[in-house]
Design an enzyme around this catalytic site. Structure first.
Site, PDB file in Angstrom:
ATOM      1  N   GLY A  11       0.822  -1.214   0.000  1.00  0.00           N
ATOM      2  CA  GLY A  11       0.000   0.000   0.000  1.00  0.00           C
ATOM      3  C   GLY A  11       0.854   1.260   0.000  1.00  0.00           C
ATOM      4  O   GLY A  11       2.081   1.197   0.099  1.00  0.00           O
ATOM      5  N   MET A  13       1.117   3.711   2.270  1.00  0.00           N
ATOM      6  CA  MET A  13       1.890   3.853   3.514  1.00  0.00           C
ATOM      7  C   MET A  13       2.799   2.657   3.736  1.00  0.00           C
ATOM      8  O   MET A  13       3.906   2.800   4.243  1.00  0.00           O
ATOM      9  CB  MET A  13       0.937   4.038   4.713  1.00  0.00           C
ATOM     10  CG  MET A  13       0.479   5.459   4.938  1.00  0.00           C
ATOM     11  SD  MET A  13       1.840   6.638   5.034  1.00  0.00           S
ATOM     12  CE  MET A  13       2.688   6.074   6.506  1.00  0.00           C
ATOM     13  N   GLY A  98      -2.047   3.223  12.620  1.00  0.00           N
ATOM     14  CA  GLY A  98      -2.189   4.512  11.940  1.00  0.00           C
ATOM     15  C   GLY A  98      -3.486   4.620  11.170  1.00  0.00           C
ATOM     16  O   GLY A  98      -3.822   5.688  10.659  1.00  0.00           O
ATOM     17  N   MET A 125       0.868  10.518  12.582  1.00  0.00           N
ATOM     18  CA  MET A 125       2.107  10.145  13.278  1.00  0.00           C
ATOM     19  C   MET A 125       3.208  11.181  13.075  1.00  0.00           C
ATOM     20  O   MET A 125       4.335  10.966  13.508  1.00  0.00           O
ATOM     21  CB  MET A 125       2.615   8.800  12.750  1.00  0.00           C
ATOM     22  CG  MET A 125       1.620   7.672  12.865  1.00  0.00           C
ATOM     23  SD  MET A 125       1.867   6.736  14.367  1.00  0.00           S
ATOM     24  CE  MET A 125       0.439   5.672  14.370  1.00  0.00           C
ATOM     25  N   HIS A 156      -6.610  16.554   1.051  1.00  0.00           N
ATOM     26  CA  HIS A 156      -5.886  15.294   0.833  1.00  0.00           C
ATOM     27  C   HIS A 156      -6.055  14.845  -0.613  1.00  0.00           C
ATOM     28  O   HIS A 156      -6.929  15.319  -1.338  1.00  0.00           O
ATOM     29  CB  HIS A 156      -6.406  14.187   1.755  1.00  0.00           C
ATOM     30  CG  HIS A 156      -5.866  14.260   3.152  1.00  0.00           C
ATOM     31  ND1 HIS A 156      -6.440  15.045   4.125  1.00  0.00           N
ATOM     32  CD2 HIS A 156      -4.791  13.672   3.738  1.00  0.00           C
ATOM     33  CE1 HIS A 156      -5.752  14.931   5.253  1.00  0.00           C
ATOM     34  NE2 HIS A 156      -4.738  14.105   5.040  1.00  0.00           N
ATOM     35  N   HIS A 157      -5.242  13.846  -0.979  1.00  0.00           N
ATOM     36  CA  HIS A 157      -5.268  13.250  -2.318  1.00  0.00           C
ATOM     37  C   HIS A 157      -6.637  12.632  -2.653  1.00  0.00           C
ATOM     38  O   HIS A 157      -7.432  12.323  -1.757  1.00  0.00           O
ATOM     39  CB  HIS A 157      -4.169  12.184  -2.422  1.00  0.00           C
ATOM     40  CG  HIS A 157      -4.247  11.152  -1.337  1.00  0.00           C
ATOM     41  ND1 HIS A 157      -5.027  10.025  -1.447  1.00  0.00           N
ATOM     42  CD2 HIS A 157      -3.682  11.093  -0.100  1.00  0.00           C
ATOM     43  CE1 HIS A 157      -4.916   9.302  -0.342  1.00  0.00           C
ATOM     44  NE2 HIS A 157      -4.110   9.938   0.503  1.00  0.00           N
ATOM     45  N   LYS A 160      -8.236   9.238  -0.888  1.00  0.00           N
ATOM     46  CA  LYS A 160      -8.581   9.083   0.537  1.00  0.00           C
ATOM     47  C   LYS A 160     -10.063   8.738   0.687  1.00  0.00           C
ATOM     48  O   LYS A 160     -10.918   9.362   0.056  1.00  0.00           O
ATOM     49  CB  LYS A 160      -8.235  10.369   1.304  1.00  0.00           C
ATOM     50  CG  LYS A 160      -8.431  10.224   2.801  1.00  0.00           C
ATOM     51  CD  LYS A 160      -7.712  11.309   3.584  1.00  0.00           C
ATOM     52  CE  LYS A 160      -7.970  11.198   5.075  1.00  0.00           C
ATOM     53  NZ  LYS A 160      -7.499   9.924   5.644  1.00  0.00           N
ATOM     54  N   GLY A 166      -8.793  11.989   9.847  1.00  0.00           N
ATOM     55  CA  GLY A 166      -8.617  11.684  11.269  1.00  0.00           C
ATOM     56  C   GLY A 166      -7.868  12.802  11.969  1.00  0.00           C
ATOM     57  O   GLY A 166      -8.135  13.122  13.138  1.00  0.00           O
TER      58      GLY A 166
HETATM   59  P1  NAD Z   1      -3.715   1.991   0.799  1.00  0.00           P
HETATM   60  O1  NAD Z   1      -5.069   1.578   0.301  1.00  0.00           O
HETATM   61  O2  NAD Z   1      -2.678   2.419  -0.201  1.00  0.00           O
HETATM   62  O3  NAD Z   1      -3.058   0.808   1.659  1.00  0.00           O
HETATM   63  C1  NAD Z   1      -3.751  -0.098   2.468  1.00  0.00           C
HETATM   64  C2  NAD Z   1      -3.096  -1.454   2.258  1.00  0.00           C
HETATM   65  O4  NAD Z   1      -3.623  -2.398   3.179  1.00  0.00           O
HETATM   66  C3  NAD Z   1      -3.345  -2.018   0.847  1.00  0.00           C
HETATM   67  O5  NAD Z   1      -2.101  -2.350   0.240  1.00  0.00           O
HETATM   68  C4  NAD Z   1      -4.146  -3.292   1.129  1.00  0.00           C
HETATM   69  O6  NAD Z   1      -3.820  -4.343   0.214  1.00  0.00           O
HETATM   70  C5  NAD Z   1      -3.659  -3.629   2.523  1.00  0.00           C
HETATM   71  N1  NAD Z   1      -4.548  -4.572   3.214  1.00  0.00           N
HETATM   72  C6  NAD Z   1      -5.907  -4.563   3.286  1.00  0.00           C
HETATM   73  N2  NAD Z   1      -6.334  -5.640   3.956  1.00  0.00           N
HETATM   74  C7  NAD Z   1      -5.246  -6.343   4.340  1.00  0.00           C
HETATM   75  C8  NAD Z   1      -5.057  -7.564   5.061  1.00  0.00           C
HETATM   76  N3  NAD Z   1      -6.083  -8.270   5.551  1.00  0.00           N
HETATM   77  N4  NAD Z   1      -3.780  -7.992   5.270  1.00  0.00           N
HETATM   78  C9  NAD Z   1      -2.734  -7.316   4.787  1.00  0.00           C
HETATM   79  N5  NAD Z   1      -2.853  -6.146   4.087  1.00  0.00           N
HETATM   80  C10 NAD Z   1      -4.103  -5.674   3.876  1.00  0.00           C
HETATM   81  O7  NAD Z   1      -3.995   3.141   1.870  1.00  0.00           O
HETATM   82  P2  NAD Z   1      -2.948   4.153   2.562  1.00  0.00           P
HETATM   83  O8  NAD Z   1      -2.983   5.468   1.851  1.00  0.00           O
HETATM   84  O9  NAD Z   1      -1.646   3.467   2.766  1.00  0.00           O
HETATM   85  O10 NAD Z   1      -3.689   4.414   3.958  1.00  0.00           O
HETATM   86  C11 NAD Z   1      -4.001   3.361   4.869  1.00  0.00           C
HETATM   87  C12 NAD Z   1      -4.612   3.939   6.138  1.00  0.00           C
HETATM   88  O11 NAD Z   1      -3.624   4.726   6.836  1.00  0.00           O
HETATM   89  C13 NAD Z   1      -5.797   4.887   5.915  1.00  0.00           C
HETATM   90  O12 NAD Z   1      -6.736   4.688   6.967  1.00  0.00           O
HETATM   91  C14 NAD Z   1      -5.179   6.269   6.013  1.00  0.00           C
HETATM   92  O13 NAD Z   1      -6.088   7.277   6.369  1.00  0.00           O
HETATM   93  C15 NAD Z   1      -4.170   6.024   7.121  1.00  0.00           C
HETATM   94  N6  NAD Z   1      -3.069   6.993   7.217  1.00  0.00           N
HETATM   95  C16 NAD Z   1      -2.693   7.363   8.469  1.00  0.00           C
HETATM   96  C17 NAD Z   1      -1.617   8.204   8.653  1.00  0.00           C
HETATM   97  C18 NAD Z   1      -1.151   8.506  10.066  1.00  0.00           C
HETATM   98  O14 NAD Z   1      -0.166   9.243  10.246  1.00  0.00           O
HETATM   99  N7  NAD Z   1      -1.796   7.936  11.090  1.00  0.00           N
HETATM  100  C19 NAD Z   1      -0.919   8.708   7.552  1.00  0.00           C
HETATM  101  C20 NAD Z   1      -1.330   8.311   6.265  1.00  0.00           C
HETATM  102  C21 NAD Z   1      -2.410   7.430   6.108  1.00  0.00           C
END
Ligand code: NAD
Length: 269
Positions: A11, A13, A98, A125, A156-157, A160, A166
């Protein structure tokens, strides 16, 4: 040396987290997890992140790497995060969460694990955002009841899936807390049509979704004659990933409990 496993390594992140863990001298990239049945199982997680081979192959279940890691870093979806939290409780692991967009019920479920799992749960984070939360607390306390209207604008992009972010909600909760207000009562998330003038105590939210914006938040304190704006702009996901790896290291040896980035960064007096 903290042994880190990253969920969702393919993904947005996930790939950035692999980079951040790789750069951290005190962390070992121990495992990477892809969704069950994913064709990426067996791929080298360094290759998935564009770093070249790192000799760690992606697996499609936590059970397949349970002996390899100490701390799980999870940026996925609320449902997957709660499943992984249950796994960590059963197997004596720590977790950095996260994932955003959890409902109140899902947060209550997460909270139910606080006695059984050392966890850091933070909607953002980045060090800069967490410092910004402190600045907002101070500004809200000084201005919020003195005729300054508070509005939060976030961008955001286009990919999202949750809104407002959040981070925007956390900013709202922080300021509401500083002012003794309940965000559920005073948060205004939609204005459309003949919605009338704003009330004094409301905290308004506006959302932009466009292109590749990594994450921008502005909080406006506006009154007759002046306006203060506090803005944070993330220019790369690396800021979140570095914070998450720092949180994972910080969790080493910590007792069960639900911690935030303010604990990790020691921002509480
Ligand atoms: P994304 O869709 O690119 O990535 C999510 C990944 O999780 C995907 O690759 C998906 O295949 C994987 N996934 C789903 N189910 C799974 C499972 N059962 N086992 C293993 N992998 C699994 O999304 P993203 O942009 O990386 O964002 C993910 C989350 O993080 C969102 O909720 C986003 O808002 C959050 N986020 C938080 C912060 C922070 O600082 N807390 C920063 C950026 C994004």
């Amino acid at each position: 040396m903290t042994r880190i496993a990253i969920v969702g390594v393919a993904g947005r992140m996930g790939r950035t987290l692999v980079n951040a863990a790789e750069q951290d001298a005190d962390a070992t990239l121990a495992a990477g997890i892809v969704p069950p049945g994913s064709s990426l199982a067996g791929a080298d997680i360094g290759e998935l992140a564009g770093l070249g081979s790192k000799g760690v192959t992606a697996v499609d279940s936590l059970a397949a790497c349970a002996d390899d890691f100490d701390v799980l870093i999870d940026f996925t979806t609320p449902e997957v995060t709660l499943e992984n939290l249950a796994f960590c409780a059963e197997h004596g692991k720590s977790i950095v969460i996260g994932t955003t967009g959890l409902s109140d019920d899902e947060i209550a479920t997460l909270d139910g694990y606080r006695e059984r799992v050392p966890m850091v749960f933070a909607p953002n984070m980045s060090v800069g955002v967490n410092l910004t939360l402190k600045l907002l607390e101070t500004a809200a306390r000084a201005l919020g009841d003195e005729g300054y209207d508070i509005e939060v604008i976030e961008s955001h992009h286009r990919h999202k899936v949750d809104a407002p972010s959040g981070t925007a909600l956390k900013m709202g909760e922080t300021m509401a807390g500083a002012l003794g207000r309940d965000l559920k009562e005073h948060g205004v998330f939609e204005r459309v049509g003949q919605c009338g003038p704003r009330s004094d105590k409301e905290i308004g939210f506006a959302t932009v979704r466009a292109g590749d914006i990594v994450g921008e938040h502005t909080v406006m304190f506006a009154t007759e004659g002046e306006r203060i704006e506090i803005t944070h702009k993330a220019s790369s996901r690396m800021t979140f990933a570095k914070g998450a790896v720092r949180a994972a290291r910080w969790l080493t040896g910590k007792p069960s409990g639900r911690y935030g980035m303010d604990d990790v960064l020691d921002l509480n007096e």
